[in-house]
Design a protein around this motif. Structure first.
Motif, PDB file in Angstrom:
ATOM      1  N   UNK A  84      38.209  -2.754  14.339  1.00 17.53           N
ATOM      2  CA  UNK A  84      37.417  -3.483  15.342  1.00 17.53           C
ATOM      3  C   UNK A  84      37.133  -2.584  16.527  1.00 17.53           C
ATOM      4  N   UNK A  85      36.024  -2.850  17.193  1.00 21.74           N
ATOM      5  CA  UNK A  85      35.857  -2.308  18.536  1.00 21.74           C
ATOM      6  C   UNK A  85      36.924  -2.946  19.412  1.00 21.74           C
ATOM      7  N   UNK A  86      37.457  -2.160  20.316  1.00 20.32           N
ATOM      8  CA  UNK A  86      38.449  -2.748  21.209  1.00 20.32           C
ATOM      9  C   UNK A  86      37.816  -3.881  22.023  1.00 20.32           C
ATOM     10  N   UNK A  87      36.542  -3.706  22.385  1.00 21.23           N
ATOM     11  CA  UNK A  87      35.880  -4.735  23.183  1.00 21.23           C
ATOM     12  C   UNK A  87      35.662  -6.009  22.375  1.00 21.23           C
ATOM     13  N   UNK A  88      35.594  -5.884  21.036  1.00 19.14           N
ATOM     14  CA  UNK A  88      35.416  -7.072  20.199  1.00 19.14           C
ATOM     15  C   UNK A  88      36.727  -7.847  20.081  1.00 19.14           C
TER      16      UNK A  88
ATOM     17  N   UNK B  57      32.746  -2.305  12.399  1.00 17.89           N
ATOM     18  CA  UNK B  57      33.623  -3.266  13.051  1.00 17.89           C
ATOM     19  C   UNK B  57      33.581  -4.574  12.268  1.00 17.89           C
ATOM     20  N   UNK B  58      34.775  -5.098  11.962  1.00 18.98           N
ATOM     21  CA  UNK B  58      34.832  -6.326  11.167  1.00 18.98           C
ATOM     22  C   UNK B  58      34.246  -7.511  11.926  1.00 18.98           C
ATOM     23  N   UNK B  59      34.327  -7.461  13.241  1.00 16.88           N
ATOM     24  CA  UNK B  59      33.864  -8.601  14.031  1.00 16.88           C
ATOM     25  C   UNK B  59      32.339  -8.622  14.153  1.00 16.88           C
ATOM     26  N   UNK B  60      31.750  -7.517  14.588  1.00 17.95           N
ATOM     27  CA  UNK B  60      30.313  -7.534  14.864  1.00 17.95           C
ATOM     28  C   UNK B  60      29.516  -6.765  13.821  1.00 17.95           C
ATOM     29  N   UNK B  61      30.205  -6.109  12.884  1.00 18.89           N
ATOM     30  CA  UNK B  61      29.622  -5.358  11.760  1.00 18.89           C
ATOM     31  C   UNK B  61      28.747  -4.179  12.230  1.00 18.89           C
TER      32      UNK B  61
ATOM     33  N   UNK C   7      36.515   2.995  22.254  1.00 21.15           N
ATOM     34  CA  UNK C   7      37.826   2.839  21.608  1.00 21.15           C
ATOM     35  C   UNK C   7      37.789   1.806  20.483  1.00 21.15           C
ATOM     36  N   UNK C   8      38.435   2.153  19.371  1.00 20.48           N
ATOM     37  CA  UNK C   8      38.492   1.261  18.221  1.00 20.48           C
ATOM     38  C   UNK C   8      39.946   0.968  17.881  1.00 20.48           C
ATOM     39  N   UNK C   9      40.168  -0.174  17.254  1.00 14.65           N
ATOM     40  CA  UNK C   9      41.521  -0.564  16.866  1.00 14.65           C
ATOM     41  C   UNK C   9      41.555  -0.737  15.353  1.00 14.65           C
ATOM     42  N   UNK C  10      42.505  -0.051  14.731  1.00 17.48           N
ATOM     43  CA  UNK C  10      42.651  -0.135  13.276  1.00 17.48           C
ATOM     44  C   UNK C  10      43.932  -0.868  12.933  1.00 17.48           C
ATOM     45  N   UNK C  11      43.810  -1.878  12.101  1.00 20.23           N
ATOM     46  CA  UNK C  11      44.990  -2.613  11.663  1.00 20.23           C
ATOM     47  C   UNK C  11      45.411  -2.147  10.285  1.00 20.23           C
ATOM     48  N   UNK C  12      46.698  -2.401   9.956  1.00 21.51           N
ATOM     49  CA  UNK C  12      47.224  -1.991   8.666  1.00 21.51           C
ATOM     50  C   UNK C  12      46.557  -2.728   7.507  1.00 21.51           C
ATOM     51  N   UNK C  13      45.924  -3.837   7.777  1.00 25.15           N
ATOM     52  CA  UNK C  13      45.240  -4.605   6.736  1.00 25.15           C
ATOM     53  C   UNK C  13      43.889  -4.000   6.405  1.00 25.15           C
TER      54      UNK C  13
END
Ligand SMILES: [Zn+2]
Ligand SMILES: [Zn+2]
Length: 131
Positions: free
Chosen positions: A53-57, A33-37, A43-49
């Protein structure tokens, strides 16, 4: 002829990259996860960039990557500033050159919001009630 050769080379590289994207699931193999590493779990969220991230993050903000959004916003703001700079220049120039800057500002307001709530319609009502 040299030109078309380079062009073909570039297109073939592009094709390879597209093939890469299709065959490699690297976007979804991101494990952190980019936020908390910490290791991603669902659930996770993937961006096109390519940030994940964890959805909770992300919290409520799962529409834009918080890692890239500030940069994107800065670019947007720069563009807005460029577009508005002409109007603002004119505005500040008028304020600076006029003896009473407030009257200029009041004038700008008068053209916009205040004109809607001015007593123009009220006056009309009053004059009609005179009948
Ligand atoms: Zn996280
Ligand atoms: Zn990002």
């Amino acid at each position: 002829m040299a030109l078309s050769e380079t062009y073909q080379e570039e297109t073939s590289t592009m094709r390879n990259e597209i093939q890469d994207l299709r065959t490699n699931a690297r976007i979804f193999q991101l494990s952190k996860c980019t936020a908390c590493t910490f290791t991603l779990d669902l659930p996770a969220v993937h961006f096109m960039c390519m940030h994940s991230f964890h959805q909770r993050c992300l919290g409520d903000n799962d529409k834009e990557c918080p890692e890239c959004a500030p940069e994107y916003r800065a670019v947007l703001e720069m563009k807005n500033l460029e577009q508005n700079s002409k109007n603002q220049d004119q505005f500040f120039q008028q304020v600076r050159t006029s003896k009473n800057g407030f009257s200029v500002i009041a004038g700008y307001f008068g053209k916009g919001i205040i004109s809607k709530t001015s007593n123009g319609p009220a006056e009309a009502l009053n004059s009609s009630s005179d009948f």
